[in-house]
Design a protein around this motif. Structure first.
Motif, PDB file in Angstrom:
ATOM      1  N   UNK A   4       7.096  -1.164  -5.773  1.00 43.06           N
ATOM      2  CA  UNK A   4       6.129  -0.716  -4.783  1.00 43.06           C
ATOM      3  C   UNK A   4       6.833  -0.044  -3.617  1.00 43.06           C
ATOM      4  N   UNK A   5       8.096  -0.403  -3.415  1.00 44.73           N
ATOM      5  CA  UNK A   5       8.878   0.188  -2.338  1.00 44.73           C
ATOM      6  C   UNK A   5      10.102   0.842  -2.944  1.00 44.73           C
ATOM      7  N   UNK A   9      12.192   3.868   1.564  1.00 45.06           N
ATOM      8  CA  UNK A   9      11.152   3.156   2.313  1.00 45.06           C
ATOM      9  C   UNK A   9      10.019   2.791   1.379  1.00 45.06           C
ATOM     10  N   UNK A  10       8.847   2.638   1.934  1.00 47.63           N
ATOM     11  CA  UNK A  10       7.691   2.276   1.133  1.00 47.63           C
ATOM     12  C   UNK A  10       7.240   3.490   0.332  1.00 47.63           C
ATOM     13  N   UNK A  15      -1.204   4.801  -0.405  1.00 47.31           N
ATOM     14  CA  UNK A  15      -2.112   4.465  -1.494  1.00 47.31           C
ATOM     15  C   UNK A  15      -2.371   2.964  -1.602  1.00 47.31           C
ATOM     16  N   UNK A  16      -1.367   2.151  -1.243  1.00 42.38           N
ATOM     17  CA  UNK A  16      -1.477   0.699  -1.422  1.00 42.38           C
ATOM     18  C   UNK A  16      -1.648  -0.038  -0.098  1.00 42.38           C
ATOM     19  N   UNK A  17      -2.118   0.654   0.910  1.00 50.43           N
ATOM     20  CA  UNK A  17      -2.279   0.064   2.231  1.00 50.43           C
ATOM     21  C   UNK A  17      -3.224  -1.133   2.165  1.00 50.43           C
ATOM     22  N   UNK A  30       0.309   0.724  -9.014  1.00 52.44           N
ATOM     23  CA  UNK A  30       1.572   1.394  -8.698  1.00 52.44           C
ATOM     24  C   UNK A  30       2.173   2.019  -9.960  1.00 52.44           C
ATOM     25  N   UNK A  31       2.072   1.327 -11.094  1.00 53.87           N
ATOM     26  CA  UNK A  31       2.539   1.901 -12.363  1.00 53.87           C
ATOM     27  C   UNK A  31       1.746   3.155 -12.704  1.00 53.87           C
ATOM     28  N   UNK A  32       0.430   3.111 -12.482  1.00 59.44           N
ATOM     29  CA  UNK A  32      -0.416   4.274 -12.735  1.00 59.44           C
ATOM     30  C   UNK A  32       0.007   5.442 -11.844  1.00 59.44           C
ATOM     31  N   UNK A  33       0.236   5.174 -10.573  1.00 60.30           N
ATOM     32  CA  UNK A  33       0.682   6.226  -9.653  1.00 60.30           C
ATOM     33  C   UNK A  33       2.029   6.790 -10.079  1.00 60.30           C
TER      34      UNK A  33
END
Length: 97
Positions: A4-5, A9-10, A15-17, A30-33
């Motif tokens: 995820x990071x 940085x992040x 998207x994951x806020x 996150x895998x999809x992104x």
């Protein structure tokens, strides 16, 4: 599984806020992104093999009708390939006779 990071940085902060990084659904997103942002080499053998790998991965994740559709596409491609190999074999044998 993508992180995820990332090193800079992040990676997917916008998207994951507000999502928990340890949540399996957030990790799947996150895998999809990561799959969506993946740049494949175009018009190369590696690019075509990467496309086949992506198709196989998505077919393995599919369920129900989509999975059967993927199986039908693969069977159809294998049948066409077998037919073409058979036709080439018959052509070679008939040429030698």
């Amino acid at each position: 599984m993508p992180e995820l990071h990332g090193p800079g940085g992040a990676r997917f902060d916008n998207e994951l806020l507000g999502l928990d990084p340890t949540d399996p659904e957030a990790q799947a997103f996150a895998e999809h992104l990561d799959r969506m942002e993946h740049q494949r080499p175009a018009f190369t053998v590696e690019g075509y093999l990467d496309g086949v790998s992506a198709f196989a991965d998505s077919a393995n994740r599919a369920e129900g009708g989509r999975r059967w559709s993927a199986v039908a596409v693969v069977v159809l491609l294998l049948a066409v390939a077998a037919f073409l190999v058979w036709e080439a074999f018959v052509f070679v044998v008939m040429t030698w006779l």
